[in-house]
Design a protein around this motif. Structure first.
Motif, PDB file in Angstrom:
ATOM      1  N   ARG A  48     -76.665 -21.399-116.944  1.00 43.10           N
ATOM      2  CA  ARG A  48     -77.476 -22.579-117.244  1.00 43.10           C
ATOM      3  C   ARG A  48     -78.394 -22.892-116.067  1.00 43.10           C
ATOM      4  O   ARG A  48     -79.588 -23.161-116.248  1.00 43.10           O
ATOM      5  CB  ARG A  48     -76.569 -23.771-117.548  1.00 43.10           C
ATOM      6  N   GLU A  65     -70.868 -19.771-117.335  1.00 44.55           N
ATOM      7  CA  GLU A  65     -71.816 -20.486-118.185  1.00 44.55           C
ATOM      8  C   GLU A  65     -72.630 -21.482-117.367  1.00 44.55           C
ATOM      9  O   GLU A  65     -73.833 -21.642-117.590  1.00 44.55           O
ATOM     10  CB  GLU A  65     -71.085 -21.189-119.324  1.00 44.55           C
ATOM     11  N   ASP A  66     -71.999 -22.144-116.387  1.00 41.89           N
ATOM     12  CA  ASP A  66     -72.727 -23.057-115.507  1.00 41.89           C
ATOM     13  C   ASP A  66     -73.771 -22.310-114.681  1.00 41.89           C
ATOM     14  O   ASP A  66     -74.897 -22.777-114.511  1.00 41.89           O
ATOM     15  CB  ASP A  66     -71.768 -23.796-114.576  1.00 41.89           C
TER      16      ASP A  66
END
Length: 88
Positions: free
Chosen positions: A63, A59-60
């Motif tokens: 992003r 997810e990082d």
């Protein structure tokens, strides 16, 4: 979810193979994510924690990719705007 036949080049060896369905994966991170998404009932506590960590890392990364793409679009937009202002 059914998987089509997956092959990994002979020069590369799979980092792991799912013990539940036998699907090969090129990295251990992908194997951990697969187990967490496709076989969540069979995970023990350590595997579940590894899945949560791998998912947070992914997810990082997503992003960061989205922010970079947005930045590139903004730069492109203002670049074209400046070119229009100069040459129009």
């Amino acid at each position: 979810m059914s998987y089509e036949e997956t092959t990994i080049p002979q020069s590369d060896s799979p980092a792991g193979r799912c013990e539940y369905c036998g699907h090969p994966f090129p990295t251990t991170g992908r194997l951990v994510l697969h187990k967490g998404l496709e076989h969540p009932q069979q995970l023990d506590d350590d595997e579940e924690e590894a899945f949560r960590s791998a998912r947070a890392d992914e997810e990082d990364e997503l992003r960061t990719l989205r922010l970079k793409a947005l930045g590139a679009l903004v730069l492109l937009y203002f670049g074209f705007l400046m070119l229009y202002a100069i040459f129009a």
